[in-house]
Write a protein that holds these residues in place. Structure first.
Motif, PDB file in Angstrom:
ATOM      1  N   LYS A  47     -38.340  -9.114 121.773  1.00  9.89           N
ATOM      2  CA  LYS A  47     -37.675  -8.736 120.487  1.00  9.89           C
ATOM      3  C   LYS A  47     -38.616  -8.832 119.236  1.00  9.89           C
ATOM      4  O   LYS A  47     -38.659  -8.407 118.286  1.00  9.89           O
TER       5      LYS A  47
ATOM      6  N   ARG B  17     -39.420  -5.809 116.663  1.00  7.21           N
ATOM      7  CA  ARG B  17     -38.875  -5.956 115.100  1.00  7.21           C
ATOM      8  C   ARG B  17     -40.364  -5.603 114.441  1.00  7.21           C
ATOM      9  O   ARG B  17     -39.813  -4.981 113.262  1.00  7.21           O
TER      10      ARG B  17
ATOM     11  N   HIS C  47     -33.642  -4.302 113.128  1.00  6.80           N
ATOM     12  CA  HIS C  47     -33.894  -5.411 114.371  1.00  6.80           C
ATOM     13  C   HIS C  47     -32.838  -5.507 115.163  1.00  6.80           C
ATOM     14  O   HIS C  47     -32.808  -5.858 116.225  1.00  6.80           O
ATOM     15  N   GLU C  48     -31.405  -5.362 114.790  1.00  9.22           N
ATOM     16  CA  GLU C  48     -30.444  -5.594 115.527  1.00  9.22           C
ATOM     17  C   GLU C  48     -30.392  -4.370 116.684  1.00  9.22           C
ATOM     18  O   GLU C  48     -30.058  -4.997 117.745  1.00  9.22           O
TER      19      GLU C  48
ATOM     20  N   THR D 156     -33.118  -3.117 117.963  1.00 14.47           N
ATOM     21  CA  THR D 156     -34.126  -3.281 119.059  1.00 14.47           C
ATOM     22  C   THR D 156     -33.703  -4.460 120.001  1.00 14.47           C
ATOM     23  O   THR D 156     -34.122  -4.637 121.052  1.00 14.47           O
ATOM     24  N   ASP D 157     -33.011  -5.527 119.160  1.00 15.97           N
ATOM     25  CA  ASP D 157     -32.829  -6.688 119.947  1.00 15.97           C
ATOM     26  C   ASP D 157     -31.657  -6.278 120.992  1.00 15.97           C
ATOM     27  O   ASP D 157     -31.825  -6.953 122.371  1.00 15.97           O
ATOM     28  N   THR D 158     -30.891  -5.418 120.558  1.00 18.41           N
ATOM     29  CA  THR D 158     -29.825  -4.743 121.788  1.00 18.41           C
ATOM     30  C   THR D 158     -30.561  -3.956 122.746  1.00 18.41           C
ATOM     31  O   THR D 158     -29.961  -4.471 124.072  1.00 18.41           O
TER      32      THR D 158
ATOM     33  N   VAL E 167     -33.428  -4.637 123.979  1.00 21.64           N
ATOM     34  CA  VAL E 167     -33.986  -5.763 125.036  1.00 21.64           C
ATOM     35  C   VAL E 167     -32.885  -6.333 125.963  1.00 21.64           C
ATOM     36  O   VAL E 167     -33.113  -6.735 126.861  1.00 21.64           O
ATOM     37  N   ASP E 168     -31.841  -6.831 125.070  1.00 23.57           N
ATOM     38  CA  ASP E 168     -30.813  -7.491 126.084  1.00 23.57           C
ATOM     39  C   ASP E 168     -30.053  -6.590 127.218  1.00 23.57           C
ATOM     40  O   ASP E 168     -29.945  -6.910 128.283  1.00 23.57           O
TER      41      ASP E 168
END
Length: 208
Positions: free
Chosen positions: A100, A104, A191-192, A194-196, A198-199
């Motif tokens: 993450k 980001r 950023h939200e 790319t965080d998603t 990864v999750d």
């Protein structure tokens, strides 16, 4: 008795010209776009003759590719590392957090016109120019992808990723969607987002 003047240092003069050409190419792509950027325009902006450019490069794409590689190396040195090592993925033991963080930073870079404009120009040119495409992949994409492979392998060794997973394929679960969204402009780069990615990549879509 008159002092003997030393001969001009051709190496230093060439390096100054090369640096001016790099800066001119990158600036013009941001200001007027790749289609309107020309060798003549780069030469005029850099304060050199266009034959100087043709002596070192065959096309504006070649100039831009080298200028962009140099930009990355300068950014690495500014970050306090040599070469592309500044972009090594962190290994804190938390794979999700490390991925993450890096993605980001990638989003921030892709939203920066100084990086975004030449990146997009080279990606587009690489589709129609086989040699530029080959160099774009070999010199820009693959070194970065290898860093993801290395980080995923270290996670395998730590037991955080299944041993049967191919890291080179696994990285595409989060890198490829980001690249697609950026290239096709199908949605905002956040950023939200790319965080998603990864999750979803690490946890799958099945109920837990």
């Amino acid at each position: 008795m008159a002092q003997k003047q030393s001969a001009p240092d051709a190496t230093r003069r060439s390096e100054r010209s090369r640096r001016a050409i790099y800066d001119a190419a990158l600036a013009l792509v941001v200001e007027v776009g790749y289609p309107k950027t020309t060798i003549e325009g780069i030469a005029a902006r850099a304060g050199v003759g266009k034959q100087t450019i043709y002596r070192w490069w065959a096309s504006k794409a070649d100039v831009l590719l080298e200028a962009f590689l140099d930009l990355g190396e300068r950014a690495a040195r500014a970050a306090g590392a040599s070469g592309r090592a500044a972009y090594a993925l962190p290994d804190t033991g938390d794979l999700a957090a490390d991925l993450k963080l890096v993605l980001r930073a990638t989003v921030d870079e892709l939203r920066d016109p100084a990086f975004e404009a030449p990146s997009r120009a080279l990606a587009a040119e690489g589709v129609v120019n086989e040699e530029v495409g080959r160099r774009f992949v070999a010199e820009l994409l693959e070194p970065s992808l290898r860093l993801y492979v290395d980080r995923l392998r270290s996670a395998q060794e730590a037991g955080h990723v299944r041993a049967d997973v191919d890291p080179r394929i696994a990285l595409e679960l989060f890198v490829s969607p980001l690249a697609q969204r950026w290239l096709q402009r199908t949605g905002p780069l956040t950023h939200e987002y790319t965080d998603t990615l990864v999750d979803y990549a690490l946890n799958g879509l099945a109920p837990r």
